[in-house]
Design a protein around this motif. Structure first.
Motif, mmCIF file in Angstrom:
data_model
loop_
_atom_site.group_PDB
_atom_site.id
_atom_site.type_symbol
_atom_site.label_atom_id
_atom_site.label_comp_id
_atom_site.label_asym_id
_atom_site.label_seq_id
_atom_site.Cartn_x
_atom_site.Cartn_y
_atom_site.Cartn_z
ATOM 1 N N GLU A 203 0.846 -1.193 0.000
ATOM 2 C CA GLU A 203 0.000 0.000 0.000
ATOM 3 C C GLU A 203 0.874 1.233 0.000
ATOM 4 O O GLU A 203 2.032 1.189 0.411
ATOM 5 C CB GLU A 203 -0.924 0.018 1.220
ATOM 6 N N SER B 229 0.434 5.571 0.887
ATOM 7 C CA SER B 229 -0.432 6.621 1.412
ATOM 8 C C SER B 229 -0.321 7.838 0.495
ATOM 9 O O SER B 229 0.777 8.337 0.238
ATOM 10 C CB SER B 229 -0.012 6.993 2.828
ATOM 11 N N TYR C 1 -4.654 8.853 2.459
ATOM 12 C CA TYR C 1 -5.446 7.646 2.195
ATOM 13 C C TYR C 1 -4.537 6.546 1.670
ATOM 14 O O TYR C 1 -3.673 6.795 0.827
ATOM 15 C CB TYR C 1 -6.549 7.922 1.167
ATOM 16 N N SER C 2 -4.737 5.332 2.165
ATOM 17 C CA SER C 2 -3.951 4.190 1.701
ATOM 18 C C SER C 2 -4.642 3.514 0.533
ATOM 19 O O SER C 2 -5.848 3.264 0.580
ATOM 20 C CB SER C 2 -3.762 3.173 2.832
#
Length: 141
Positions: A108, A110, A114-115
């Motif tokens: 993931e 960021s 938001y990831s």
């Protein structure tokens, strides 16, 4: 742009309401991958420059007005394309890093707090088709 916006050197497409940000160095194939994804049913959001805007629902991608609806096709030039005015960011592909694992870990990144899933480049002729299916159905955790 507000304090919660980014202007990136990246391309973006959307398929079934899920946006894919394509990031990489100049000449890494961002436009080429976007064109391949468009040939598989995705819609262009932006080519070469993408504005990311954060709101309460996530991160949205859009094109700067001067380049909206245009994509570079190497050897042909700038061509017109139907484009989505904006799309929610669902995942990012980093063309500068090659995936070495057959079944890679879930990564993931960021972006604006938001990831989102991060995928690396795969040297395979079916990589665009794999990305289309990923956008349609996700992957097993």
């Amino acid at each position: 742009m507000s304090g919660s916006d980014l202007n990136l050197h990246a391309s973006a497409v959307v398929l079934q309401g899920r946006g894919l940000l394509i990031q990489g160095a100049s000449g890494s194939g961002k436009s080429g991958l976007a064109l391949s994804l468009m040939a598989h049913g995705a819609q262009l959001v932006s080519d070469d420059r993408t504005i990311l805007t954060r709101d309460a629902g996530g991160v949205w991608m859009s094109a700067p007005a001067p380049i909206a609806g245009m994509i570079e096709a190497r050897g042909i030039g700038l061509i017109r394309a139907d484009c989505a005015p904006h799309a929610p960011l669902h995942a990012m592909v980093d063309l500068d890093h090659e995936e070495r694992d057959r079944l890679p870990p879930n990564r993931e990144i960021s972006i604006l707090g938001y990831s989102v899933p991060l995928l690396f480049n795969v040297s395979s002729p079916y990589f665009p088709a794999s990305l289309v299916q990923f956008l349609k159905g996700g992957r097993r955790a």
